[in-house]
Design a protein around this motif. Structure first.
Motif, PDB file in Angstrom:
ATOM      1  N   THR A 120      31.978  42.336 -21.704  1.00 43.81           N
ATOM      2  CA  THR A 120      31.755  43.130 -20.463  1.00 43.81           C
ATOM      3  C   THR A 120      30.351  43.629 -20.787  1.00 43.81           C
ATOM      4  O   THR A 120      29.771  43.676 -19.319  1.00 43.81           O
ATOM      5  N   SER A 121      29.913  43.982 -21.717  1.00 43.40           N
ATOM      6  CA  SER A 121      28.469  44.523 -21.661  1.00 43.40           C
ATOM      7  C   SER A 121      27.323  43.340 -21.305  1.00 43.40           C
ATOM      8  O   SER A 121      26.122  43.757 -20.619  1.00 43.40           O
ATOM      9  N   PHE A 122      27.703  42.260 -21.875  1.00 44.39           N
ATOM     10  CA  PHE A 122      26.973  41.023 -21.596  1.00 44.39           C
ATOM     11  C   PHE A 122      26.857  40.861 -19.975  1.00 44.39           C
ATOM     12  O   PHE A 122      25.648  40.605 -19.686  1.00 44.39           O
ATOM     13  N   LEU A 123      27.899  40.699 -19.488  1.00 42.35           N
ATOM     14  CA  LEU A 123      27.898  40.472 -17.942  1.00 42.35           C
ATOM     15  C   LEU A 123      27.443  41.681 -17.137  1.00 42.35           C
ATOM     16  O   LEU A 123      26.749  41.397 -16.043  1.00 42.35           O
ATOM     17  N   PHE A 124      27.373  42.848 -17.685  1.00 44.10           N
ATOM     18  CA  PHE A 124      26.873  44.064 -16.944  1.00 44.10           C
ATOM     19  C   PHE A 124      25.303  43.875 -16.957  1.00 44.10           C
ATOM     20  O   PHE A 124      24.793  44.187 -15.791  1.00 44.10           O
ATOM     21  N   VAL A 125      24.789  43.791 -17.962  1.00 41.59           N
ATOM     22  CA  VAL A 125      23.225  43.428 -18.070  1.00 41.59           C
ATOM     23  C   VAL A 125      22.821  42.206 -17.318  1.00 41.59           C
ATOM     24  O   VAL A 125      21.938  42.240 -16.278  1.00 41.59           O
ATOM     25  N   PHE A 126      23.645  41.010 -17.081  1.00 40.55           N
ATOM     26  CA  PHE A 126      23.370  40.111 -15.970  1.00 40.55           C
ATOM     27  C   PHE A 126      23.644  40.448 -14.651  1.00 40.55           C
ATOM     28  O   PHE A 126      22.653  40.098 -13.859  1.00 40.55           O
ATOM     29  N   ALA A 127      24.559  41.246 -14.402  1.00 43.12           N
ATOM     30  CA  ALA A 127      24.723  41.808 -12.987  1.00 43.12           C
ATOM     31  C   ALA A 127      23.796  42.881 -12.719  1.00 43.12           C
ATOM     32  O   ALA A 127      23.210  42.915 -11.522  1.00 43.12           O
ATOM     33  N   SER A 128      23.364  43.813 -13.662  1.00 39.27           N
ATOM     34  CA  SER A 128      22.185  44.654 -13.407  1.00 39.27           C
ATOM     35  C   SER A 128      20.902  43.886 -13.099  1.00 39.27           C
ATOM     36  O   SER A 128      20.036  44.438 -12.320  1.00 39.27           O
ATOM     37  N   THR A 129      20.793  42.874 -13.593  1.00 38.30           N
ATOM     38  CA  THR A 129      19.630  42.159 -13.480  1.00 38.30           C
ATOM     39  C   THR A 129      19.265  41.199 -12.180  1.00 38.30           C
ATOM     40  O   THR A 129      18.529  41.306 -11.377  1.00 38.30           O
ATOM     41  N   PHE A 130      20.559  40.801 -11.784  1.00 28.97           N
ATOM     42  CA  PHE A 130      20.539  39.620 -10.797  1.00 28.97           C
ATOM     43  C   PHE A 130      21.362  39.922  -9.696  1.00 28.97           C
ATOM     44  O   PHE A 130      21.358  39.157  -8.601  1.00 28.97           O
ATOM     45  N   VAL A 131      22.393  40.785  -9.701  1.00 29.68           N
ATOM     46  CA  VAL A 131      23.141  41.028  -8.462  1.00 29.68           C
ATOM     47  C   VAL A 131      22.755  42.375  -7.742  1.00 29.68           C
ATOM     48  O   VAL A 131      22.900  43.526  -8.274  1.00 29.68           O
ATOM     49  N   GLY A 132      22.289  42.315  -6.731  1.00 33.79           N
ATOM     50  CA  GLY A 132      22.061  43.313  -5.498  1.00 33.79           C
ATOM     51  C   GLY A 132      21.051  44.034  -5.930  1.00 33.79           C
ATOM     52  O   GLY A 132      20.629  45.320  -5.392  1.00 33.79           O
ATOM     53  N   THR A 133      20.082  43.585  -6.958  1.00 29.15           N
ATOM     54  CA  THR A 133      18.953  44.509  -7.402  1.00 29.15           C
ATOM     55  C   THR A 133      17.659  44.541  -6.051  1.00 29.15           C
ATOM     56  O   THR A 133      16.860  45.247  -5.983  1.00 29.15           O
ATOM     57  N   GLU A 134      17.942  43.234  -5.377  1.00 29.25           N
ATOM     58  CA  GLU A 134      16.642  42.972  -4.249  1.00 29.25           C
ATOM     59  C   GLU A 134      17.243  42.065  -3.646  1.00 29.25           C
ATOM     60  O   GLU A 134      17.875  40.874  -4.011  1.00 29.25           O
TER      61      GLU A 134
END
Length: 173
Positions: A120-134
């Motif tokens: 869950t944390s691993f996927l959270f970091v991925f999502a925080s980096t690439f999903v919806g940030t820009e």
């Protein structure tokens, strides 16, 4: 051979080793974008406003922005030490990592499984980096900037952790 497998399994059951893996994962995803000299419009405004805080300016006195005042102070923290875009982005790496650690603790406490919490944390970091940030077609690209949602995630996840922590004396229900 059995001894090596047991050593690997013991290592994977160590939460500090999992935190280290999570930190390495966060660095792997975010570090390539730290020293890019392009800057997003929101990020530039927040860096300027955070710099004003370091110069003892009051929020919304001479300058105005639609984001809450706390954002100015959050962006001013790394600017106290180094006045650079890289310091703000490294600060963002730390915020995303700490959010992932608190998320790990929440899932670990509720599910009692290290693997599920780590995934869950691993996927959270991925999502925080690439999903919806820009926006993907933006000239700066995705995954580069530190945005206010990263700070919001941090405080939200940390609040949930303290709210559901079983040893807490706080009982609102």
């Amino acid at each position: 051979m059995q001894l090596k497998i047991n050593n690997i399994l013991n290592l994977l059951n160590n939460k500090y080793f999992l935190y280290l893996l999570l930190f390495i994962w966060t660095l792997t995803l975010r570090l390539p974008y730290v020293f890019i000299d392009k800057i997003a419009p929101d990020e530039s405004i927040f860096i300027i406003l955070g710099n004003l805080i370091t110069q003892s300016e009051l929020p919304h006195d001479k300058y105005w922005d639609i984001k809450p005042t706390l954002v100015w102070y959050l962006y001013s923290l790394p600017l106290f030490f180094f006045k650079s875009i890289a310091s703000v982005r490294i600060y963002g790496i730390l915020i995303i990592f700490l959010s992932a650690v608190f998320l790990f603790k929440i899932i670990k406490e509720k599910e009692r499984q290290d693997f599920v919490a780590f995934l869950t944390s691993f996927l959270f970091v991925f999502a925080s980096t690439f999903v919806g940030t820009e926006l993907p077609n933006h000239s700066i690209g995705i995954g580069v900037v530190v945005i206010t949602q990263h700070f919001a995630n941090f405080f939200l996840i940390m609040s949930i952790f303290f709210l559901i922590k079983e040893k807490s004396n706080l009982n609102i229900f």
